[in-house]
Scaffold this active site. Structure first.
Site, mmCIF file in Angstrom:
data_model
loop_
_atom_site.group_PDB
_atom_site.id
_atom_site.type_symbol
_atom_site.label_atom_id
_atom_site.label_comp_id
_atom_site.label_asym_id
_atom_site.label_seq_id
_atom_site.Cartn_x
_atom_site.Cartn_y
_atom_site.Cartn_z
ATOM 1 N N LYS A 24 -17.383 13.143 -44.382
ATOM 2 C CA LYS A 24 -16.710 13.133 -43.070
ATOM 3 C C LYS A 24 -15.197 13.114 -43.282
ATOM 4 C CE LYS A 24 -17.224 8.099 -42.925
ATOM 5 N NZ LYS A 24 -18.174 7.032 -42.571
ATOM 6 N N ARG A 72 -22.528 -1.240 -33.440
ATOM 7 C CA ARG A 72 -21.706 -0.039 -33.328
ATOM 8 C C ARG A 72 -22.497 1.064 -32.654
ATOM 9 N NH1 ARG A 72 -18.619 2.832 -38.427
ATOM 10 N NH2 ARG A 72 -20.734 3.502 -38.983
ATOM 11 N N HIS A 128 -26.737 0.909 -40.537
ATOM 12 C CA HIS A 128 -25.476 0.798 -41.281
ATOM 13 C C HIS A 128 -25.087 -0.668 -41.370
ATOM 14 C CE1 HIS A 128 -21.899 2.407 -43.098
ATOM 15 N NE2 HIS A 128 -21.089 1.904 -42.187
ATOM 16 N N ARG A 182 -26.344 6.601 -48.782
ATOM 17 C CA ARG A 182 -25.235 7.374 -48.187
ATOM 18 C C ARG A 182 -23.933 6.895 -48.816
ATOM 19 N NH1 ARG A 182 -27.635 5.176 -43.461
ATOM 20 N NH2 ARG A 182 -25.746 3.916 -43.298
ATOM 21 N N TYR A 226 17.835 7.146 -41.962
ATOM 22 C CA TYR A 226 18.043 6.659 -40.584
ATOM 23 C C TYR A 226 18.276 5.152 -40.572
ATOM 24 C CZ TYR A 226 16.102 11.105 -38.900
ATOM 25 O OH TYR A 226 15.865 12.427 -38.629
ATOM 26 N N CYS A 261 11.247 9.410 -43.508
ATOM 27 C CA CYS A 261 11.421 10.315 -42.371
ATOM 28 C C CYS A 261 10.127 11.100 -42.142
ATOM 29 C CB CYS A 261 12.563 11.291 -42.644
ATOM 30 S SG CYS A 261 14.078 10.516 -43.231
ATOM 31 N N ASP A 289 9.495 14.272 -42.618
ATOM 32 C CA ASP A 289 9.203 15.291 -43.631
ATOM 33 C C ASP A 289 9.779 14.988 -45.015
ATOM 34 O OD1 ASP A 289 8.353 16.932 -41.331
ATOM 35 O OD2 ASP A 289 10.516 17.027 -40.964
HETATM 36 C C1 LIG Z 1 -18.741 6.338 -43.636
HETATM 37 C C2 LIG Z 1 -20.155 5.990 -43.690
HETATM 38 C C3 LIG Z 1 -20.818 5.822 -44.914
HETATM 39 C C4 LIG Z 1 -20.111 5.837 -46.249
HETATM 40 O O1 LIG Z 1 -19.413 4.624 -46.458
HETATM 41 P P1 LIG Z 1 -18.669 4.357 -47.874
HETATM 42 O O2 LIG Z 1 -18.235 2.937 -47.775
HETATM 43 O O3 LIG Z 1 -17.537 5.301 -47.936
HETATM 44 O O4 LIG Z 1 -19.674 4.609 -48.925
HETATM 45 C C5 LIG Z 1 -22.192 5.633 -44.891
HETATM 46 N N1 LIG Z 1 -22.865 5.580 -43.713
HETATM 47 C C6 LIG Z 1 -22.263 5.707 -42.516
HETATM 48 C C7 LIG Z 1 -23.065 5.631 -41.270
HETATM 49 C C8 LIG Z 1 -20.884 5.888 -42.465
HETATM 50 O O5 LIG Z 1 -20.289 5.990 -41.268
#
Ligand SMILES: *Cc1c(COP(=O)(O)O)cnc(C)c1O
Length: 386
Positions: free
Chosen positions: A42, A140, A169, A225, A269, A317, A319
């Site tokens: 992602k 969540r 999660h 994941r 600045y 700044c 850039d």
């Molecule tokens: C981002 C995410 C992960 C990965 O998390 P890491 O800490 O980067 O391994 C796994 N599952 C879900 C649902 C996430 O949103």
């Protein structure tokens, strides 16, 4: 692939694909051989560039991909990724046609969505695969874990859908022995067992992020994941000793100007910094907060040049920014070689024996390495090295 000579700017991101492949293999070595690895790509692969990174990850053994938005999933398909792709949350109903056309599995959190998905699938003479998200305590997304069986009984009549996975999660996987983590695992395990007992096949069962994959190898279910570890960054102090990861992203720039100001001269600045010693060079590099180098780092961060640390000075700044380079140190009477336009400066990454990590920058910004990596993708061109 792009090399440095074709860059249109004197600031760039370097992404080391060999490091990414190494990290994929390292994480897989911590997993049961039958457990699948879903690479989380992602936010454009945490800023590293999703298409190229996903191909490198697949070549090293990643079996599935996880993204946050439909746009991200489409980009993976456009760059030739043929593996299963799961959207980690439920997208707008309006995107359902795109999901089916491109074989993208949505994470599902409502019966309204999944039934609309099924209707559309039938209209295309297809069966829409989805992953059911369970909330086991993070509050969540997902349906309450206890309602998994009831939810499936409500929607399973529909012949246009099939549950290809069930997941949750964790909120505190990085804290060893955490009570809330154990409670989330318990609620998830109970929900999966209840589904099996009701003869409702849960599909691929997955719950582990990087921290859980590394710290709790005994609760890996069918798939892990993993995101941050694939980019070579540890999710927390607690995992550092468990694997040798190799950071993939470096940020570099070439000096565009070298000044030899007088004592008392101000920089940038607001002139929050004034030259206070003789033999101080002030060099300019063309990278700023629009590139992800947060303005809150002004005067706090170091850069590396010729293998040495130098303090960034004055406000960063949009850039550009400046750093101070003392030609003569307090402790020695020998003069350092002068800086020159074109010299390479490292903002993140290594230069000879010195190293600046995403964690170091994150700490200075009061945030985490994840955000530091993502932010650098704002405008910098990427150079891939393999
Ligand atoms: C981002 C995410 C992960 C990965 O998390 P890491 O800490 O980067 O391994 C796994 N599952 C879900 C649902 C996430 O949103």
């Amino acid at each position: 692939m792009q090399d440095i000579s074709s860059l249109k700017r004197n600031a760039w991101m370097e992404v080391n694909l060999a490091a990414i492949r190494h990290n994929v293999r390292t994480i897989k070595s911590l997993m049961a051989p039958t457990c699948k690895l879903m690479a989380i790509v992602k936010a454009d692969a945490y800023g590293h560039g999703a298409g190229v990174c996903a191909r490198a990850m697949a070549s090293a053994g990643a079996q599935q991909f996880g993204v946050a938005t439909v746009q991200e999933a489409l980009e993976l398909r456009q760059s030739g990724i043929a593996q299963p792709i799961v959207l980690l949350s439920e997208p707008p109903v309006e995107t359902i046609d795109l999901l089916l056309e491109n074989d993208i599995m949505p994470g599902v959190t409502s019966s309204e969505f999944v039934l609309a998905y099924g209707e559309c699938a039938i209209a295309h003479d297809m069966v829409g695969k989805y992953h059911l998200a369970l909330d086991t305590g993070m509050t969540r997304i997902g349906i309450p874990a206890e309602d998994a069986v009831e939810f499936r009984r409500l929607v399973d009549f529909h012949r246009g859908i099939v549950c290809a996975g069930t997941y949750t999660h964790f909120a505190t996987a990085d804290t060893i022995g955490d009570w809330d983590f154990r409670r989330q695992v318990q609620r998830f395990t109970d929900a999966i067992r209840a589904l099996h007992e009701a003869k409702l096949y849960p599909g691929i069962v997955h719950c582990d992020n990087t921290a859980a994959t590394m710290l709790y190898p005994d609760i890996q279910f069918d798939m892990c994941r993993v995101g941050i570890a694939l980019y070579g960054i540890h999710p927390a102090e607690s995992t550092v000793e468990l694997a040798e990861l190799e950071p993939a992203m470096s940020i570099r720039a070439r000096i565009t100007r070298v000044a030899n100001p007088r004592i008392g001269d101000g920089v940038s600045y607001g002139m929050t910094y004034r030259v206070n010693t003789p033999y101080m060079q002030i060099a300019t590099i063309p990278i700023g907060y629009a590139d992800g180098l947060s303005r809150s780092l002004s005067g706090e961060m170091d850069v590396l040049v010729h293998g040495r640390r130098a303090r960034q000075v004055g406000r960063i700044c949009m850039d550009q920014c400046m750093f101070a380079y003392p030609l003569r140190s307090m402790t020695s009477s020998t003069m350092a070689p002068e800086l020159a336009v074109g010299d390479v400066v490292t903002i993140m990454g290594s230069d000879k024996d010195e190293y600046i990590s995403a964690d170091e920058i994150g700490q200075l910004r009061h945030t985490i390495a994840y955000e530091v990596l993502c932010n650098f993708s704002a405008r910098l061109e990427r150079v891939y090295v393999s």
